[in-house]
Design a protein around this motif. Sequence first.
Motif, PDB file in Angstrom:
ATOM      1  N   TYR A   1     -30.423 -28.910  -0.075  1.00 48.96           N
ATOM      2  CA  TYR A   1     -29.773 -27.633   0.227  1.00 48.96           C
ATOM      3  C   TYR A   1     -30.811 -26.538   0.495  1.00 48.96           C
ATOM      4  N   TYR A   2     -30.511 -25.725   1.477  1.00 51.54           N
ATOM      5  CA  TYR A   2     -31.304 -24.562   1.882  1.00 51.54           C
ATOM      6  C   TYR A   2     -32.518 -24.927   2.750  1.00 51.54           C
ATOM      7  N   GLU A   3     -33.009 -26.153   2.698  1.00 50.36           N
ATOM      8  CA  GLU A   3     -34.193 -26.469   3.506  1.00 50.36           C
ATOM      9  C   GLU A   3     -33.900 -26.317   4.994  1.00 50.36           C
ATOM     10  N   ASP A   4     -32.663 -26.614   5.394  1.00 54.17           N
ATOM     11  CA  ASP A   4     -32.300 -26.459   6.804  1.00 54.17           C
ATOM     12  C   ASP A   4     -32.106 -24.995   7.179  1.00 54.17           C
ATOM     13  N   ARG A   5     -31.459 -24.216   6.303  1.00 57.65           N
ATOM     14  CA  ARG A   5     -31.257 -22.802   6.585  1.00 57.65           C
ATOM     15  C   ARG A   5     -32.575 -22.031   6.585  1.00 57.65           C
ATOM     16  N   ASP A   6     -33.471 -22.414   5.707  1.00 57.58           N
ATOM     17  CA  ASP A   6     -34.808 -21.823   5.701  1.00 57.58           C
ATOM     18  C   ASP A   6     -35.514 -22.083   7.030  1.00 57.58           C
ATOM     19  N   TYR A   7     -35.363 -23.301   7.537  1.00 62.48           N
ATOM     20  CA  TYR A   7     -35.986 -23.678   8.808  1.00 62.48           C
ATOM     21  C   TYR A   7     -35.399 -22.861   9.959  1.00 62.48           C
ATOM     22  N   LEU A   8     -34.080 -22.689   9.958  1.00 62.65           N
ATOM     23  CA  LEU A   8     -33.429 -21.918  11.020  1.00 62.65           C
ATOM     24  C   LEU A   8     -33.836 -20.447  10.970  1.00 62.65           C
ATOM     25  N   TYR A   9     -33.991 -19.914   9.775  1.00 62.15           N
ATOM     26  CA  TYR A   9     -34.402 -18.511   9.675  1.00 62.15           C
ATOM     27  C   TYR A   9     -35.840 -18.337  10.170  1.00 62.15           C
ATOM     28  N   ARG A  10     -36.692 -19.302   9.880  1.00 63.02           N
ATOM     29  CA  ARG A  10     -38.066 -19.242  10.381  1.00 63.02           C
ATOM     30  C   ARG A  10     -38.087 -19.301  11.907  1.00 63.02           C
ATOM     31  N   ILE A  11     -37.226 -20.124  12.489  1.00 58.31           N
ATOM     32  CA  ILE A  11     -37.122 -20.192  13.950  1.00 58.31           C
ATOM     33  C   ILE A  11     -36.695 -18.833  14.501  1.00 58.31           C
ATOM     34  N   LYS A  12     -35.717 -18.220  13.858  1.00 56.48           N
ATOM     35  CA  LYS A  12     -35.251 -16.902  14.293  1.00 56.48           C
ATOM     36  C   LYS A  12     -36.397 -15.892  14.290  1.00 56.48           C
ATOM     37  N   LEU A  13     -37.213 -15.903  13.249  1.00 54.01           N
ATOM     38  CA  LEU A  13     -38.319 -14.945  13.142  1.00 54.01           C
ATOM     39  C   LEU A  13     -39.395 -15.217  14.194  1.00 54.01           C
ATOM     40  N   LEU A  14     -39.612 -16.486  14.511  1.00 54.97           N
ATOM     41  CA  LEU A  14     -40.676 -16.838  15.458  1.00 54.97           C
ATOM     42  C   LEU A  14     -40.301 -16.506  16.902  1.00 54.97           C
ATOM     43  N   SER A  15     -39.009 -16.451  17.211  1.00 52.83           N
ATOM     44  CA  SER A  15     -38.530 -16.093  18.558  1.00 52.83           C
ATOM     45  C   SER A  15     -39.215 -16.922  19.649  1.00 52.83           C
ATOM     46  N   LEU A  16     -39.132 -18.231  19.515  1.00 50.99           N
ATOM     47  CA  LEU A  16     -39.781 -19.133  20.451  1.00 50.99           C
ATOM     48  C   LEU A  16     -38.895 -19.390  21.674  1.00 50.99           C
ATOM     49  N   PRO A  17     -39.484 -19.586  22.841  1.00 44.64           N
ATOM     50  CA  PRO A  17     -38.676 -19.992  23.995  1.00 44.64           C
ATOM     51  C   PRO A  17     -38.168 -21.426  23.804  1.00 44.64           C
ATOM     52  N   ARG A  18     -36.920 -21.642  24.136  1.00 45.15           N
ATOM     53  CA  ARG A  18     -36.302 -22.969  24.013  1.00 45.15           C
ATOM     54  C   ARG A  18     -36.513 -23.543  22.597  1.00 45.15           C
ATOM     55  N   ASP A  19     -36.235 -22.705  21.598  1.00 43.57           N
ATOM     56  CA  ASP A  19     -36.466 -23.155  20.232  1.00 43.57           C
ATOM     57  C   ASP A  19     -35.423 -24.167  19.766  1.00 43.57           C
ATOM     58  N   ILE A  20     -34.151 -23.914  20.084  1.00 46.03           N
ATOM     59  CA  ILE A  20     -33.079 -24.835  19.692  1.00 46.03           C
ATOM     60  C   ILE A  20     -32.304 -25.262  20.933  1.00 46.03           C
ATOM     61  N   VAL A  21     -32.173 -26.563  21.110  1.00 40.22           N
ATOM     62  CA  VAL A  21     -31.385 -27.115  22.213  1.00 40.22           C
ATOM     63  C   VAL A  21     -30.174 -27.821  21.607  1.00 40.22           C
ATOM     64  N   ILE A  22     -28.995 -27.467  22.063  1.00 41.02           N
ATOM     65  CA  ILE A  22     -27.762 -28.037  21.508  1.00 41.02           C
ATOM     66  C   ILE A  22     -27.347 -29.267  22.317  1.00 41.02           C
ATOM     67  N   ILE A  23     -27.025 -30.323  21.613  1.00 38.95           N
ATOM     68  CA  ILE A  23     -26.605 -31.578  22.228  1.00 38.95           C
ATOM     69  C   ILE A  23     -25.119 -31.798  21.961  1.00 38.95           C
ATOM     70  N   ASP A  24     -24.383 -32.143  22.995  1.00 40.89           N
ATOM     71  CA  ASP A  24     -22.978 -32.492  22.833  1.00 40.89           C
ATOM     72  C   ASP A  24     -22.894 -33.906  22.260  1.00 40.89           C
ATOM     73  N   THR A  25     -22.445 -34.006  21.037  1.00 42.97           N
ATOM     74  CA  THR A  25     -22.387 -35.324  20.386  1.00 42.97           C
ATOM     75  C   THR A  25     -20.955 -35.634  19.951  1.00 42.97           C
ATOM     76  N   SER A  26     -20.058 -35.507  20.874  1.00 47.01           N
ATOM     77  CA  SER A  26     -18.666 -35.831  20.581  1.00 47.01           C
ATOM     78  C   SER A  26     -18.481 -37.332  20.330  1.00 47.01           C
ATOM     79  N   ASN A  27     -19.564 -38.101  20.547  1.00 48.59           N
ATOM     80  CA  ASN A  27     -19.491 -39.555  20.318  1.00 48.59           C
ATOM     81  C   ASN A  27     -19.705 -39.925  18.848  1.00 48.59           C
TER      82      ASN A  27
END
Length: 263
Positions: free
Chosen positions: A153-179
């Motif tokens: 718990y929290y390790e993923d949210r901590d990672y996402l907040y760090r990504i937000k602070l870093l403001s990287l180009p193409r930091d998160i890419v969303i994949i459609d995984t309806s499968n």
Amino acid sequence: MDGRMKYKILLLASSPAFLIKKQLEQLSGFEDKLILMNNWNNPDTELYVKEFARRGAEAYNCYYNAGIATSWNFGLKRIMQDSDDYIIILSASMILNQDIGHFISFIEEDIMTHNTPGCLYLRNGDKPFHYFGITQRGIQTIGFFDENFWPAYYEDRDYLYRIKLLSLPRDIVIIDTSNLSYAQGNSLAINSDTGLMSLYQYNIVRITDYYQRKWGGPLDKEVYRRPFNDPNAMINSWYIEKPFHHPILNDINFLPSQPIIRY
């Protein structure tokens, strides 16, 4: 699809044996890419883990609950050691409706068609960190998961907040995984055992406090732009705080030093 790039697949083998058996059947043919972590030395899954080790998988036995962040970081360090392009991490409670090749194809096509590869490849929908990918670029810029969030718990949210602070180009890419579909797994931190339930409750309080101290507020109300409001602290790094002990089960060190052993 076996993939045109170098990659690994990490599976945390910590669910009931019937789930691990099903997952490993779905990963048949990917043994040379597979890293298996038999977390907390779970005897119920060891038979299947050893079978895949004999078939070429890289399988490890953890004599303690290494925790989510430590287990994920183990995989991240392995792809850095081997100069792989990316890693796919699969939760112990995730059952796939289709071959994992769908996920591999999306990541590789995305990397090859963009000058800048994505850092983190997340599924749309619920529980995105149950099945996700990280590239070399992601590890080098965002860093490793904070292992102070033990066991989970929290390790993923901590990672996402760090990504937000870093403001990287193409930091998160969303994949459609309806499968994908889910099968319910069990948390090793929660069951009818009084000691483990007490441990779970204690850890929730402890890691919640750690997150708030680190970022100056609770989830989605963070204040600090540097860890612990230290202007010299790096966003993409962390250090292990002093070892902590459960107030009831005080004979157990919950940052254990026992090794992770390869089968």
